[in-house]
Every structure is written in structure tokens, then in C-alpha cells.
Design an enzyme around this catalytic site. Sequence first.
Site, PDB file in Angstrom:
ATOM      1  N   ASP A  33       0.847  -1.195   0.000  1.00  0.00           N
ATOM      2  CA  ASP A  33       0.000   0.000   0.000  1.00  0.00           C
ATOM      3  C   ASP A  33       0.882   1.244   0.000  1.00  0.00           C
ATOM      4  O   ASP A  33       1.755   1.403   0.846  1.00  0.00           O
ATOM      5  CB  ASP A  33      -0.897  -0.007   1.241  1.00  0.00           C
ATOM      6  CG  ASP A  33      -2.069   0.942   1.111  1.00  0.00           C
ATOM      7  OD1 ASP A  33      -1.886   2.066   0.627  1.00  0.00           O
ATOM      8  OD2 ASP A  33      -3.191   0.554   1.498  1.00  0.00           O
ATOM      9  N   SER A  74      -6.912   3.993  -1.405  1.00  0.00           N
ATOM     10  CA  SER A  74      -6.745   2.537  -1.341  1.00  0.00           C
ATOM     11  C   SER A  74      -8.042   1.798  -1.606  1.00  0.00           C
ATOM     12  O   SER A  74      -8.031   0.679  -2.123  1.00  0.00           O
ATOM     13  CB  SER A  74      -6.196   2.127   0.027  1.00  0.00           C
ATOM     14  OG  SER A  74      -4.898   2.632   0.214  1.00  0.00           O
ATOM     15  N   THR A 127      -7.788  -2.064   1.940  1.00  0.00           N
ATOM     16  CA  THR A 127      -7.251  -3.056   1.009  1.00  0.00           C
ATOM     17  C   THR A 127      -7.831  -4.450   1.234  1.00  0.00           C
ATOM     18  O   THR A 127      -8.426  -5.025   0.312  1.00  0.00           O
ATOM     19  CB  THR A 127      -5.717  -3.067   1.060  1.00  0.00           C
ATOM     20  OG1 THR A 127      -5.237  -1.775   0.642  1.00  0.00           O
ATOM     21  CG2 THR A 127      -5.140  -4.129   0.151  1.00  0.00           C
ATOM     22  N   GLU A 246      -0.978  -7.997   2.263  1.00  0.00           N
ATOM     23  CA  GLU A 246      -0.762  -6.553   2.172  1.00  0.00           C
ATOM     24  C   GLU A 246       0.303  -6.063   3.135  1.00  0.00           C
ATOM     25  O   GLU A 246       0.252  -6.337   4.329  1.00  0.00           O
ATOM     26  CB  GLU A 246      -2.061  -5.793   2.480  1.00  0.00           C
ATOM     27  CG  GLU A 246      -1.887  -4.286   2.335  1.00  0.00           C
ATOM     28  CD  GLU A 246      -2.946  -3.460   3.051  1.00  0.00           C
ATOM     29  OE1 GLU A 246      -3.101  -2.281   2.691  1.00  0.00           O
ATOM     30  OE2 GLU A 246      -3.616  -3.990   3.974  1.00  0.00           O
ATOM     31  N   HIS A 255       2.297   9.002   4.275  1.00  0.00           N
ATOM     32  CA  HIS A 255       1.418  10.054   4.790  1.00  0.00           C
ATOM     33  C   HIS A 255       2.106  10.885   5.863  1.00  0.00           C
ATOM     34  O   HIS A 255       1.874  12.096   5.971  1.00  0.00           O
ATOM     35  CB  HIS A 255       0.134   9.444   5.356  1.00  0.00           C
ATOM     36  CG  HIS A 255      -0.853   9.033   4.309  1.00  0.00           C
ATOM     37  ND1 HIS A 255      -1.449   9.928   3.440  1.00  0.00           N
ATOM     38  CD2 HIS A 255      -1.358   7.815   3.987  1.00  0.00           C
ATOM     39  CE1 HIS A 255      -2.280   9.285   2.642  1.00  0.00           C
ATOM     40  NE2 HIS A 255      -2.238   7.999   2.938  1.00  0.00           N
ATOM     41  N   ASP A 293      -1.151  -0.119  -4.722  1.00  0.00           N
ATOM     42  CA  ASP A 293      -2.422   0.454  -5.158  1.00  0.00           C
ATOM     43  C   ASP A 293      -2.251   1.878  -5.659  1.00  0.00           C
ATOM     44  O   ASP A 293      -2.996   2.350  -6.519  1.00  0.00           O
ATOM     45  CB  ASP A 293      -3.461   0.398  -4.033  1.00  0.00           C
ATOM     46  CG  ASP A 293      -2.922   0.904  -2.696  1.00  0.00           C
ATOM     47  OD1 ASP A 293      -1.741   1.283  -2.616  1.00  0.00           O
ATOM     48  OD2 ASP A 293      -3.694   0.911  -1.718  1.00  0.00           O
ATOM     49  N   HIS A 294      -1.254   2.586  -5.121  1.00  0.00           N
ATOM     50  CA  HIS A 294      -0.946   3.969  -5.488  1.00  0.00           C
ATOM     51  C   HIS A 294       0.382   4.329  -4.840  1.00  0.00           C
ATOM     52  O   HIS A 294       0.917   3.565  -4.027  1.00  0.00           O
ATOM     53  CB  HIS A 294      -2.046   4.930  -5.001  1.00  0.00           C
ATOM     54  CG  HIS A 294      -2.328   4.782  -3.537  1.00  0.00           C
ATOM     55  ND1 HIS A 294      -1.457   5.225  -2.560  1.00  0.00           N
ATOM     56  CD2 HIS A 294      -3.365   4.211  -2.869  1.00  0.00           C
ATOM     57  CE1 HIS A 294      -1.940   4.944  -1.367  1.00  0.00           C
ATOM     58  NE2 HIS A 294      -3.102   4.303  -1.530  1.00  0.00           N
TER      59      HIS A 294
END
Length: 356
Positions: A33, A74, A127, A246, A255, A293-294
Amino acid sequence: MGCTSPRPAASTSYSVYPDSLALPTNVILLIGDGMGLPQITGAMYMNDNKTVFERFLNIGFHKSHASDNLITDSAAGTTAFACGVKTYNGAIGVNARKERVPTLLEMAEKKGMATGLVTSTAITHATPASFIAHVESREDKEKIALGFLDTEVDIFIGGGLDHFIRRRDERDLVSDLIAKGYDISTFFYHDIHALNIETSKNIGYFTANGEPLPATAGRDYLIPASRKALDFLKDRSPHGFFLMIEGGQIDWGGHANDAKYVIAELHEFEKIVAAVLEFAEQEKNTLVIVTGDHETGGFAVQPGSKLNRIEVAFTTKSHTAVMIPVFAAGPGAEIFRGIYDNTDIFYKIKAALRLK
């Protein structure tokens, strides 16, 4: 500088599996993630210029945008993997019209395959939730938890116990799962190393009441949990298995704009990738896909960096829209080469496993 963005292209909805390629029996999808190419680069230079991703020969890139935003979250990003649809940010297992869409895990269960979810976050986080729940908002964790009663999953490991037993509706979903035939245990009573996988029952293991700790703060279950899930699923079904693992806190480091957090989580994730590759090399019938995912943080290795001592800058405390690498190995891995929408990961897995 502002600019007008073009309308995102629709997915090609890949559905044709080449007859020349071997079919996998098992698929393991590993999701880092918030993991983009910059994070992989930073982790590589902080590990003597070595990375597990050098072991992959089949590499592609996916376009991660949501249905209405070039910056995905996500929930929309993983719903694209799990369900094959572009949807709005915050959506879990529903399309842009908020309609329920079947997931790969549900399709695999319908086929008689075994399934598993393992995460370093709460099991109700966006997720893992996207593979087993169908809710309009990722924030509705208690409704997401109900998804574990609706869909069989042979093994799940992650945090989020509170969403099952300390609920506004006062239901005890752990008791409900036990009544359905699950062996449920928690970090209070059983260390992950003592988790009994020699059982005919489905397994649920809660690693925290809420969100688990970062790896640097003592969380150490993800690697043994992944190995136990592999061992448990290996002989669980003659039709094979689907497992999602994950590394969820790579994103949290991004973040926080905390490079050490990002690198520590990614180094742990790479160890899991290595263990999965070893499993796949032994079994010969397992397709391994690794992606994110990004990207989170706009992570950049800066001037002044040296091997094993990098300087990092961030451009945001949120996500970015950069394309995300996809790594694949095992039977059918060649179909993951190229550039495609994130939804095509769903269609490629669906085709490889002959899911309906």
C-alpha cells in the site's frame, strides 16, 4: 502550475488467456500500500543497492486513477484489483453507481478454491476489505466486518478486533464466526508462531484491537503470518488457492512523510515477497503478482544521497497519480507485461484462474 487533465481511458478489460501459457493453480497477490517506484528505489539504495524485485523478469505498470479522480485512494484502487471496476474514492467492493460487484475472492470461493487475507493493518482496512465486503464508504468498518460472515475466507490475519466485538449494535461477530466453524484466536492468547494451522476449520487471527503497530515499534507478525497462510492453504483445496498479502503501512510512512518508516515497512515487505517466491519456485504451479495500489507522499531520493544513507524529500502528505509497477513470476506471468489500467489486474487474474 495548473493544467487540464484528459478524461481517463476506459479499461481494456483483459479476458483472453493465451493458449501457449501454462495455467496457474494458485495466485498470490501482494500489495504494498502506497508503494511506487520511488519507494522501491529508496529501499534498494538503503539495502546495498539490492532489491528482491530484481528477481522478476515480467514487469509492467498500471494506471491507478479512480473513476472520478486522477488521485486514487486505497479503497478505489484495491476495488479495481478485486472487482475489475473503476470506482470513486472510498468505495469498497461497489462500482461508481454504488452497486455491489463480485470480488476475486468470492469468485475463487465459488469455484471451490481456498482463500486468504493477510495484512499489517486492520483486516477491515480498505485493502483487505475490498476483497470481501461491499459498502459505500471505507469508514464504515463495522459494516465491513459483517462481510466476513457473508463470504467464506479460509484464513484471515490482521488487526481490527474492535470492529467485531466492540460494536455500536452490540453484536459479537467473533461468536458468530465461531458458530460458523471458524477457529478464532487473538494476540492476547496466542503468539503468531503458536497459531495452529493443523485444523480442518477456517482460521481467523486478530493481531490488534485496532490498527497494529509499525514494524519499528515491535510489530513482527507479518512474515510468519504469511508463511503460515501459505502452509495452511497449500493442501486446503484441490482447486488451488487465492491469497492476498498486504504490506499496508508503507502508505502510513508516506502520509507521515517519514522516510525511515517507509523504508522499514518496505524492507519487511520485500522479505515476504522473497518467501512467497521461494514457495512458488518449489510448488511450480503458483502465479505471484506484486504491486501497489498507489504512490504515497511524492517520495523522492534527493541530491546528497549515498549508498545506505539517502536524502529524501516529499511533495505531499497524500497520494500521487504516478503509474505503479507490477511484478509477476510463475505460470502466466507474461500477461502482466506492458502498461494497462489497474482494473486489468483483476481480469488477468480472473482469466488465469478461469474464474466466473
